[in-house]
Design a protein around this motif. Structure first.
Motif, PDB file in Angstrom:
ATOM      1  N   ARG A 244       0.884  -1.180   0.000  1.00  9.17           N
ATOM      2  CA  ARG A 244       0.000   0.000   0.000  1.00  9.17           C
ATOM      3  C   ARG A 244       0.907   1.210   0.000  1.00  9.17           C
ATOM      4  O   ARG A 244       1.467   1.569   1.028  1.00  9.17           O
ATOM      5  CB  ARG A 244      -0.835   0.016   1.280  1.00  9.17           C
ATOM      6  N   ASN A 245       1.096   1.801  -1.149  1.00  7.18           N
ATOM      7  CA  ASN A 245       2.077   2.870  -1.224  1.00  7.18           C
ATOM      8  C   ASN A 245       1.388   4.220  -1.374  1.00  7.18           C
ATOM      9  O   ASN A 245       0.442   4.346  -2.149  1.00  7.18           O
ATOM     10  CB  ASN A 245       3.028   2.602  -2.389  1.00  7.18           C
ATOM     11  N   PRO A 246       1.899   5.218  -0.625  1.00  5.46           N
ATOM     12  CA  PRO A 246       1.234   6.519  -0.683  1.00  5.46           C
ATOM     13  C   PRO A 246       1.411   7.158  -2.051  1.00  5.46           C
ATOM     14  O   PRO A 246       2.410   6.913  -2.734  1.00  5.46           O
ATOM     15  CB  PRO A 246       1.953   7.327   0.405  1.00  5.46           C
ATOM     16  N   VAL A 247       0.438   7.961  -2.443  1.00  6.26           N
ATOM     17  CA  VAL A 247       0.588   8.734  -3.673  1.00  6.26           C
ATOM     18  C   VAL A 247       0.742  10.210  -3.275  1.00  6.26           C
ATOM     19  O   VAL A 247       0.340  10.593  -2.186  1.00  6.26           O
ATOM     20  CB  VAL A 247      -0.628   8.558  -4.609  1.00  6.26           C
ATOM     21  N   GLY A 248       1.327  10.979  -4.146  1.00 12.31           N
ATOM     22  CA  GLY A 248       1.448  12.409  -3.860  1.00 12.31           C
ATOM     23  C   GLY A 248       2.825  12.768  -3.333  1.00 12.31           C
ATOM     24  O   GLY A 248       3.698  11.919  -3.175  1.00 12.31           O
ATOM     25  N   ARG A 249       2.986  14.033  -3.004  1.00 11.79           N
ATOM     26  CA  ARG A 249       4.301  14.598  -2.736  1.00 11.79           C
ATOM     27  C   ARG A 249       4.666  14.615  -1.258  1.00 11.79           C
ATOM     28  O   ARG A 249       5.836  14.662  -0.892  1.00 11.79           O
ATOM     29  CB  ARG A 249       4.277  16.033  -3.277  1.00 11.79           C
ATOM     30  N   VAL A 250       3.640  14.548  -0.411  1.00  8.47           N
ATOM     31  CA  VAL A 250       3.878  14.840   1.003  1.00  8.47           C
ATOM     32  C   VAL A 250       3.933  13.566   1.840  1.00  8.47           C
ATOM     33  O   VAL A 250       3.009  12.759   1.803  1.00  8.47           O
ATOM     34  CB  VAL A 250       2.761  15.765   1.546  1.00  8.47           C
ATOM     35  N   ASN A 251       5.041  13.374   2.543  1.00  6.10           N
ATOM     36  CA  ASN A 251       5.156  12.184   3.396  1.00  6.10           C
ATOM     37  C   ASN A 251       5.726  12.550   4.770  1.00  6.10           C
ATOM     38  O   ASN A 251       6.462  11.783   5.368  1.00  6.10           O
ATOM     39  CB  ASN A 251       6.004  11.102   2.719  1.00  6.10           C
ATOM     40  N   TYR A 252       5.381  13.722   5.246  1.00  4.70           N
ATOM     41  CA  TYR A 252       5.880  14.162   6.550  1.00  4.70           C
ATOM     42  C   TYR A 252       4.843  15.082   7.185  1.00  4.70           C
ATOM     43  O   TYR A 252       3.930  15.585   6.507  1.00  4.70           O
ATOM     44  CB  TYR A 252       7.215  14.898   6.387  1.00  4.70           C
ATOM     45  N   GLU A 253       5.022  15.283   8.457  1.00  3.28           N
ATOM     46  CA  GLU A 253       4.078  16.100   9.214  1.00  3.28           C
ATOM     47  C   GLU A 253       4.852  16.746  10.356  1.00  3.28           C
ATOM     48  O   GLU A 253       5.681  16.052  10.981  1.00  3.28           O
ATOM     49  CB  GLU A 253       2.958  15.186   9.707  1.00  3.28           C
ATOM     50  N   PRO A 254       4.744  18.046  10.691  1.00  7.41           N
ATOM     51  CA  PRO A 254       3.774  18.977  10.065  1.00  7.41           C
ATOM     52  C   PRO A 254       4.177  19.368   8.650  1.00  7.41           C
ATOM     53  O   PRO A 254       5.350  19.307   8.292  1.00  7.41           O
ATOM     54  CB  PRO A 254       3.818  20.185  11.002  1.00  7.41           C
ATOM     55  N   ASN A 255       3.203  19.756   7.866  1.00  4.08           N
ATOM     56  CA  ASN A 255       3.460  20.310   6.541  1.00  4.08           C
ATOM     57  C   ASN A 255       2.452  21.418   6.287  1.00  4.08           C
ATOM     58  O   ASN A 255       1.449  21.551   6.999  1.00  4.08           O
ATOM     59  CB  ASN A 255       3.396  19.213   5.471  1.00  4.08           C
ATOM     60  N   SER A 256       2.722  22.193   5.250  1.00  2.97           N
ATOM     61  CA  SER A 256       1.841  23.334   4.977  1.00  2.97           C
ATOM     62  C   SER A 256       1.189  23.198   3.614  1.00  2.97           C
ATOM     63  O   SER A 256       0.969  24.164   2.923  1.00  2.97           O
ATOM     64  CB  SER A 256       2.639  24.636   5.083  1.00  2.97           C
TER      65      SER A 256
END
Ligand code: HDE
Length: 735
Positions: free
Chosen positions: A435-447
């Motif tokens: 199950r692999n994430p899609v998109g650019r963001v893989n961290y938190e916090p983010n804006s």
């Protein structure tokens, strides 16, 4: 999904009797009729009901490699010439062999042998007053469940009827994540602190130099450890009782063992103990029977569960909770954080809040039962832990074990372990990530804003630990409140019926007779003196041992804890033969009227039966009706059945009277205190087995069709215990 055919083992009296009478042979487990189209399918690994690759019925699937290349020849490896060397170039051969070489994963270090099934939990009484957990809010709502039963000590291929505690692990796929209640069929445990678990397990497993005994506690190392660990003696009373040799997974209770917490919407905590109560009633076998079942059918428990579910007789348990507060915990004679103690139901009654039903066997044992990963730390918001040091240690252990066993931190991607509720997090990559994430963001916090930025915490819905105050010095210590090791062991013993007490004595004598060092035997008996003097004397006598002094006790035992009836199996039997199996030993020329009447009475009761005959081809009744057999006599000994009936002609009896397996069939049924239905002709077999003068009121005459219902009604008691004292010279209880 695979196209699954029903494969009933035992026949329900209603369903298959007609076929038997009509002379059709019963369906064989796993048999595929030769004219049936073979369907083949394999599902994807997402477990989300997504893509399934299936070959249409009737079409023949083309064999391919794992990469999809069609295979032309799967019989011969690629060689240089007809008799030349095998070529490395043979990618199909290499892939096939490599994959085979990797088929095994490490078996569980404990609970290796197990069997699982799917089902559901249904809430019958809301617990919203004490817990915010979503699963406890709406009466009537069903939550998918998977349950795995297991033995503890034996390896994956060991036999089912070892004397052992049984695992009773329940995975509830709630809307707020998976909740695993990883319990046992015994409500207490051997040790109080998790740090002793490796020692306990080492002591019971095969001894390290010789690698035996398998799946047995009857050896020096185990009893050496136990006799040096007085805290284990309450659990020992349970494991030496018939609780450790259950008749079926379906006839066992389950317990969460530890004290947990329920947390309401305002953050208020209530202590809780979890209980699973079998609708089928409690039932066990006797030890001599267990030993023989292990030879006759090492898969006795798994086959029983498979057959029951496939025949539509779905096993069911009630979920009960014992709820209590700090005031009760403070006033209780024992510490609620001590897993070697239980809370008697008489002190804190059980409130039934739901039911667990198992209604579907697995499609694939490895994918589901072997790969299922239970973890005590899987709890939903509204359920929380107590400070029980055993539970705290388990919460630490189970994640590590799953990573080691399943080989990757991504074991939650395996369908059986994947939650069935929405999931979103930033954990990624690793071996076998499915199950692999899609998109650019893989961290938190983010804006990146709410649509692109991914998931956020939810302080309201999220899991919050109960804010328990804790202080004090850091220390390695055992609380004084854990120091009484014998009082509840005695309460368990005095709560048993006399026959159950006898079985505990017998089991201790048996186990300790396998111990080679006399000092270990003696040290064990010294603890029994703190539990019950009669039991200690019985066991010392059974071992031919002088009675040792009582072991020094850290705290004086409470001798007068009251009898608690829920602790006995015999006091909590089913009072019915429903779901139980009758073995009918038959010969050619048997009476059709009695046979039909037996099946009818059995069907009314909800019991099942197997026909046992001299030949697997079955028998011909006196009116010419053919009856199919499930077992040839030596493959279907009476230990496999809850009761037996002997339905033979005079000629058949004369033949069987000379047959050792037929004589064993009746003499074992007799020795194991079973109810026995006997036609007049069958008496010759009992005479040949030396039992002619011993037949008692539980040996019921089947002279006419009307006797069948009397017999089946008598079978409701399951065993005729008074017989045991006549047939067993072993440990007679001492006053
Ligand atoms: Fe377990 N136990 N255990 N245990 N246990 C495991 O987890 C452990 C304990 C129980 O069907 C392991 O997946 C520690 C008590 C069941 O898959 C492992 C301690 C109770 C199952 C492990 C305990 C249990 C396990 C081995 C002492 C009853 C089988 C493989 C603190 C309340 C679950 C695995 C299944 C399995 C550790 C004590 C029940 C190694 C460290 C007490 C039913 O993680």
């Amino acid at each position: 999904m695979a196209n699954k055919s029903k494969t009933p083992g035992a026949k329900t009296a209603a369903g298959i009797a007609a076929a038997d009478i009509a002379g059709e042979s019963p369906q064989k487990i796993g048999a595929i009729p030769s004219d049936a189209p073979i369907t083949f399918s394999f599902s994807d690994t997402q477990g989300d009901g997504g893509e399934t690759h299936q070959v249409a019925e009737g079409d023949v699937a083309v064999l391919t490699t794992q990469h999809g290349t069609p295979v032309a020849d799967d019989q011969n490896s690629l060689k240089q010439g007809q008799r030349g060397p095998t070529l490395l170039e043979d990618f199909h051969f290499r892939e096939k062999i490599f994959h085979f070489d990797h088929e095994r994963i490490p078996e569980r270090v404990v609970h290796a042998r197990g069997y699982g099934a799917h089902g559901f939990f249904e809430l019958t009484d809301s617990l919203a007053d004490v817990s915010r957990a979503d699963i406890f809010q709406r009466v009537g709502e069903r939550t998918p469940a998977f349950v795995r039963f297991s033995t503890v000590a034996g390896s994956k291929g060991s036999f089912d009827l070892a004397r052992d505690v049984r695992g009773f692990a329940v995975k509830l796929y709630t809307q707020e994540g998976n909740w695993d209640i990883v319990g046992n069929n015994i409500p207490v445990f051997f040790i109080q602190d998790a740090i002793k678990f490796p020692d306990l397990v080492h002591s019971v497993k095969p001894e390290p130099d010789r690698a035996f005994p398998q799946a047995a506690s009857a050896h020096d190392n185990f009893w050496d450890f136990i006799s040096l660990m007085p805290e284990s003696f309450h659990m020992i009373m349970w494991t030496m009782s018939d609780r450790a040799i259950p008749r079926s997974f379906r006839t066992m209770e389950g317990f969460g063992v530890h004290t947990f917490r329920l947390i309401d919407a305002k953050g208020k905590s209530t202590f809780v103990k979890f209980h699973w109560k079998p609708k089928q009633g409690l039932q066990s076998v006797v030890w001599n029977e267990a030993v023989k079942i292990n030879g006759a059918d090492p898969d006795f428990h798994r086959r029983d569960l498979w057959d029951a579910i496939n025949s539509g007789d779905f096993p069911e348990w009630e979920l009960g909770v014992q709820l209590f507060d700090d005031d009760f915990a403070d006033s209780f004679d024992f510490d609620v954080l001590d897993a070697t103690k239980l809370i008697p139901e008489e002190l804190v009654p059980i409130r039934i809040v739901g039911r667990l039903v198992l209604d579907r066997v697995v499609d694939n044992f490895f994918a589901e039962t072997e790969q299922v990963a239970f973890m005590t730390q899987n709890v939903p918001p509204g359920v929380d832990f107590s400070n029980d040091p055993l539970l705290q240690g388990r919460n630490f252990s189970y994640l590590d074990t799953q990573i080691k066993r399943l080989g990757s931190t991504n074991f939650t991607h395996i369908p059986i372990n994947a939650p069935k509720c929405p999931m979103a997090h930033f954990q990624q990559d690793g071996h076998m990530a499915m199950r692999n994430p899609v998109g650019r963001v893989n961290y938190e916090p983010n804006s990146w804003g709410p649509t692109q930025g991914g998931p956020r915490e939810d302080p309201v819905r999220g899991f919050r630990s109960f804010e328990e105050e804790a202080d004090g010095p850091k220390q390695r210590t055992r609380s004084e409140s854990f120091a009484d090791h014998y009082s509840q062991a005695r309460q368990f013993f005095v709560s048993q019926t006399p026959i159950e007490q006898k079985h505990i004595g017998d089991a201790l004598v048996f186990e300790l007779s396998k111990v080679e060092r006399p000092d270990i035997r003696s040290r064990t008996v010294s603890h029994l003196r703190n539990i019950d003097e009669g039991l200690a004397a019985t066991v010392a006598d059974g071992l031919g041992l002088p009675l040792p002094d009582a072991a020094p006790a850290a705290r004086k035992p409470i001798a007068d804890l009251p009898v608690s009836d829920p602790l006995s199996i015999v006091k909590n039997g089913p009072g019915s033969f429903k779901g139980r199996k009758l073995g009918i030993l038959m010969s050619d020329g048997a009476d059709p009227a009695i046979f039909k009447a037996l099946l009818k009475a059995l069907d009314t009761e909800g019991g099942v039966y197997d026909v046992v005959a001299p030949k697997i081809g079955g028998v011909t009744l006196s009116d010419g009706t053919k009856v199919g057999a499930k077992h040839k006599i030596d493959g279907g000994p009476s230990v496999l059945f809850d009761a037996v009936a002997i339905l033979v002609s005079e000629e058949g009896a004369a033949t069987l009277a000379a047959d050792a397996a037929a004589k064993d069939f009746v003499s074992d049924a007799f020795a194991h205190c079973k109810f026995i239905g006997i036609t007049a002709e069958a008496e010759a077999i009992f005479a040949a087995a030396g039992l002619a003068d011993d037949l008692d009121e539980a040996c019921i005459a089947l002279t006419k069709a009307g006797d069948a219902s009397t017999f089946i009604e008598a079978c409701r008691a399951l065993r005729h215990w008074p017989r045991e004292l006549k047939v067993d010279l072993d440990a007679k209880p001492k006053a």
